[in-house]
Design an enzyme around this catalytic site. Structure first.
Site, PDB file in Angstrom:
ATOM      1  N   LYS A  13       4.306  20.152  44.869  1.00 28.30           N
ATOM      2  CA  LYS A  13       5.201  19.020  45.090  1.00 28.30           C
ATOM      3  C   LYS A  13       4.564  17.931  45.953  1.00 28.30           C
ATOM      4  O   LYS A  13       4.598  16.759  45.614  1.00 28.30           O
ATOM      5  CB  LYS A  13       6.430  19.507  45.870  1.00 28.30           C
ATOM      6  CG  LYS A  13       7.695  19.609  45.116  1.00 28.30           C
ATOM      7  CD  LYS A  13       8.838  20.017  46.050  1.00 28.30           C
ATOM      8  CE  LYS A  13       8.370  20.936  47.101  1.00 28.30           C
ATOM      9  NZ  LYS A  13       9.023  21.474  48.130  1.00 28.30           N
ATOM     10  N   ARG A  88      17.430  20.265  49.708  1.00 28.33           N
ATOM     11  CA  ARG A  88      17.179  21.687  49.514  1.00 28.33           C
ATOM     12  C   ARG A  88      18.471  22.467  49.347  1.00 28.33           C
ATOM     13  O   ARG A  88      18.437  23.677  49.149  1.00 28.33           O
ATOM     14  CB  ARG A  88      16.414  22.242  50.703  1.00 28.33           C
ATOM     15  CG  ARG A  88      14.895  22.116  50.581  1.00 28.33           C
ATOM     16  CD  ARG A  88      14.310  22.601  51.881  1.00 28.33           C
ATOM     17  NE  ARG A  88      12.996  23.164  51.819  1.00 28.33           N
ATOM     18  CZ  ARG A  88      11.881  22.492  52.067  1.00 28.33           C
ATOM     19  NH1 ARG A  88      11.917  21.203  52.281  1.00 28.33           N
ATOM     20  NH2 ARG A  88      10.723  23.113  52.080  1.00 28.33           N
ATOM     21  N   ARG A 122      -3.719  27.445  50.687  1.00 28.61           N
ATOM     22  CA  ARG A 122      -3.477  26.030  50.976  1.00 28.61           C
ATOM     23  C   ARG A 122      -4.002  25.665  52.368  1.00 28.61           C
ATOM     24  O   ARG A 122      -3.896  26.421  53.313  1.00 28.61           O
ATOM     25  CB  ARG A 122      -1.977  25.727  50.924  1.00 28.61           C
ATOM     26  CG  ARG A 122      -1.670  24.291  51.357  1.00 28.61           C
ATOM     27  CD  ARG A 122      -0.333  23.813  50.893  1.00 28.61           C
ATOM     28  NE  ARG A 122       0.760  24.435  51.620  1.00 28.61           N
ATOM     29  CZ  ARG A 122       2.036  24.154  51.390  1.00 28.61           C
ATOM     30  NH1 ARG A 122       2.357  23.318  50.422  1.00 28.61           N
ATOM     31  NH2 ARG A 122       2.982  24.747  52.074  1.00 28.61           N
ATOM     32  N   ARG A 152      -1.522  25.694  57.848  1.00 26.80           N
ATOM     33  CA  ARG A 152      -0.206  25.592  58.469  1.00 26.80           C
ATOM     34  C   ARG A 152       0.261  26.977  58.901  1.00 26.80           C
ATOM     35  O   ARG A 152       0.071  27.944  58.172  1.00 26.80           O
ATOM     36  CB  ARG A 152       0.798  25.048  57.445  1.00 26.80           C
ATOM     37  CG  ARG A 152       0.855  23.549  57.428  1.00 26.80           C
ATOM     38  CD  ARG A 152       1.650  23.037  56.260  1.00 26.80           C
ATOM     39  NE  ARG A 152       2.949  23.710  56.111  1.00 26.80           N
ATOM     40  CZ  ARG A 152       3.839  23.381  55.176  1.00 26.80           C
ATOM     41  NH1 ARG A 152       3.572  22.416  54.325  1.00 26.80           N
ATOM     42  NH2 ARG A 152       4.979  24.023  55.087  1.00 26.80           N
ATOM     43  N   ARG A 163       9.881  32.646  53.621  1.00 30.53           N
ATOM     44  CA  ARG A 163      10.264  31.302  53.174  1.00 30.53           C
ATOM     45  C   ARG A 163      10.760  31.317  51.738  1.00 30.53           C
ATOM     46  O   ARG A 163      11.727  30.654  51.391  1.00 30.53           O
ATOM     47  CB  ARG A 163       9.059  30.369  53.235  1.00 30.53           C
ATOM     48  CG  ARG A 163       9.048  29.484  54.455  1.00 30.53           C
ATOM     49  CD  ARG A 163       7.652  29.005  54.708  1.00 30.53           C
ATOM     50  NE  ARG A 163       7.244  27.915  53.867  1.00 30.53           N
ATOM     51  CZ  ARG A 163       5.978  27.698  53.523  1.00 30.53           C
ATOM     52  NH1 ARG A 163       5.018  28.511  53.912  1.00 30.53           N
ATOM     53  NH2 ARG A 163       5.666  26.665  52.788  1.00 30.53           N
TER      54      ARG A 163
HETATM   55  P1  ADP Z   1       7.099  23.554  51.959  1.00 28.88           P
HETATM   56  O1  ADP Z   1       5.712  23.107  51.842  1.00 28.88           O
HETATM   57  O2  ADP Z   1       7.312  24.977  52.307  1.00 28.88           O
HETATM   58  O3  ADP Z   1       7.981  23.094  50.841  1.00 28.88           O
HETATM   59  P2  ADP Z   1       7.937  21.515  53.826  1.00 28.88           P
HETATM   60  O4  ADP Z   1       6.704  20.926  54.354  1.00 28.88           O
HETATM   61  O5  ADP Z   1       8.742  20.757  52.848  1.00 28.88           O
HETATM   62  O6  ADP Z   1       7.642  22.970  53.304  1.00 28.88           O
HETATM   63  O7  ADP Z   1       8.903  21.908  55.060  1.00 28.88           O
HETATM   64  C1  ADP Z   1       8.460  22.699  56.139  1.00 28.88           C
HETATM   65  C2  ADP Z   1       9.659  23.227  56.884  1.00 28.88           C
HETATM   66  O8  ADP Z   1      10.472  22.128  57.349  1.00 28.88           O
HETATM   67  C3  ADP Z   1      10.595  24.077  56.047  1.00 28.88           C
HETATM   68  O9  ADP Z   1      10.184  25.421  56.006  1.00 28.88           O
HETATM   69  C4  ADP Z   1      11.929  23.880  56.764  1.00 28.88           C
HETATM   70  O10 ADP Z   1      11.995  24.693  57.921  1.00 28.88           O
HETATM   71  C5  ADP Z   1      11.851  22.432  57.220  1.00 28.88           C
HETATM   72  N1  ADP Z   1      12.460  21.517  56.209  1.00 28.88           N
HETATM   73  C6  ADP Z   1      11.809  20.602  55.449  1.00 28.88           C
HETATM   74  N2  ADP Z   1      12.661  19.933  54.639  1.00 28.88           N
HETATM   75  C7  ADP Z   1      13.896  20.441  54.885  1.00 28.88           C
HETATM   76  C8  ADP Z   1      15.187  20.202  54.353  1.00 28.88           C
HETATM   77  N3  ADP Z   1      15.404  19.287  53.383  1.00 28.88           N
HETATM   78  N4  ADP Z   1      16.219  20.914  54.859  1.00 28.88           N
HETATM   79  C9  ADP Z   1      16.042  21.826  55.815  1.00 28.88           C
HETATM   80  N5  ADP Z   1      14.835  22.125  56.344  1.00 28.88           N
HETATM   81  C10 ADP Z   1      13.776  21.446  55.898  1.00 28.88           C
END
Ligand code: ADP
Ligand code: ZN
Length: 206
Positions: A13, A88, A122, A152, A163
């Site tokens: 994404k 989400r 990653r 990360r 997750r």
């Molecule tokens: P990933 O690469 O796992 O999709 P992101 O970089 O989008 O993760 O997000 C990292 C963290 O930030 C998530 O695990 C969550 O804790 C928080 N987060 C990000 N976007 C949201 C959202 N829309 N609602 C709630 N928590 C979020």
């Protein structure tokens, strides 16, 4: 062009959002990036978000929605944007729907097994902020800008699994966009270029 990218972590994404934004000159709105930036700057928001992020849990809706409201109020969002990592859940999707009219919500699908394989490899670039991959690095550095890379914390294998369980996109979000007639799905391929071609087929029709 007002777009939401949906999909599990590791589906690509973030990478695809960057490619779309480059080609169409749009702002990339990643709630994860915004939380990480706040964390790095040690803001109150960052401290609150960290509790949840470290556990692989979602940050509460009030916090998440407030950063999105704030971001959307900026001038550069007037003509379009690409959301990555938001919404989400259904509450977030409905809130976003009150604020803007989306053109498409596009799901980038990927099987669980492949997700775990990809996420453990990653890496993030300190230079350009892009997500990259162990196999893409050139002499251990970002293939795009030559910057140093890091893993990360939430990409460690134990956190990845929790997750995936805690953050599976609820079906009601998908149904919400299907009912609006703006839902599309592609399957993530083995290269970002091929995946982008699939995605761009959809974008060209907007
Ligand atoms: P990933 O690469 O796992 O999709 P992101 O970089 O989008 O993760 O997000 C990292 C963290 O930030 C998530 O695990 C969550 O804790 C928080 N987060 C990000 N976007 C949201 C959202 N829309 N609602 C709630 N928590 C979020
Ligand atoms: Zn880089």
């Amino acid at each position: 062009m007002k777009i939401v990218l949906l999909g599990p972590p590791g589906s690509g994404k973030g990478t695809q959002a960057h490619l779309i934004c480059e080609k169409y000159n749009l702002p990339h709105i990643s709630t994860g990036d915004i939380f990480r930036a706040n964390l790095a700057q040690g803001t109150e928001l960052g401290k609150k978000a960290k509790e949840y992020m470290d556990k692989g849990a979602l940050v509460p809706d009030d916090l998440t929605i407030s950063i999105v409201v704030d971001r959307l109020s900026k001038d550069d969002c007037k003509d379009g944007f690409v959301f990555d990592g938001f919404p989400r859940n259904l509450a977030q999707a409905k809130k976003l729907d009150e604020m803007v009219t989306l053109d498409k919500a596009i799901m980038i699908h990927l099987d669980d097994e492949e997700i775990i394989n990809r996420l453990s490899k990653r890496r993030m670039c300190k230079g350009c902020g892009n997500p990259t991959h162990l196999d893409w690095l050139v002499n251990g550095k970002c293939e795009k800008c030559g910057g140093d890379v890091y893993q990360r914390e939430d990409d460690e294998e134990s956190t990845i699994k929790s997750r995936l369980e805690k953050q599976k996109l609820p079906q009601d979000v998908i149904d919400f966009y299907k009912q609006k007639g703006i839902y599309e799905q592609i399957t993530s391929t083995d290269t970002k270029e091929k995946t982008f071609i699939l995605l761009d087929e959809i974008l060209k029709k907007i």
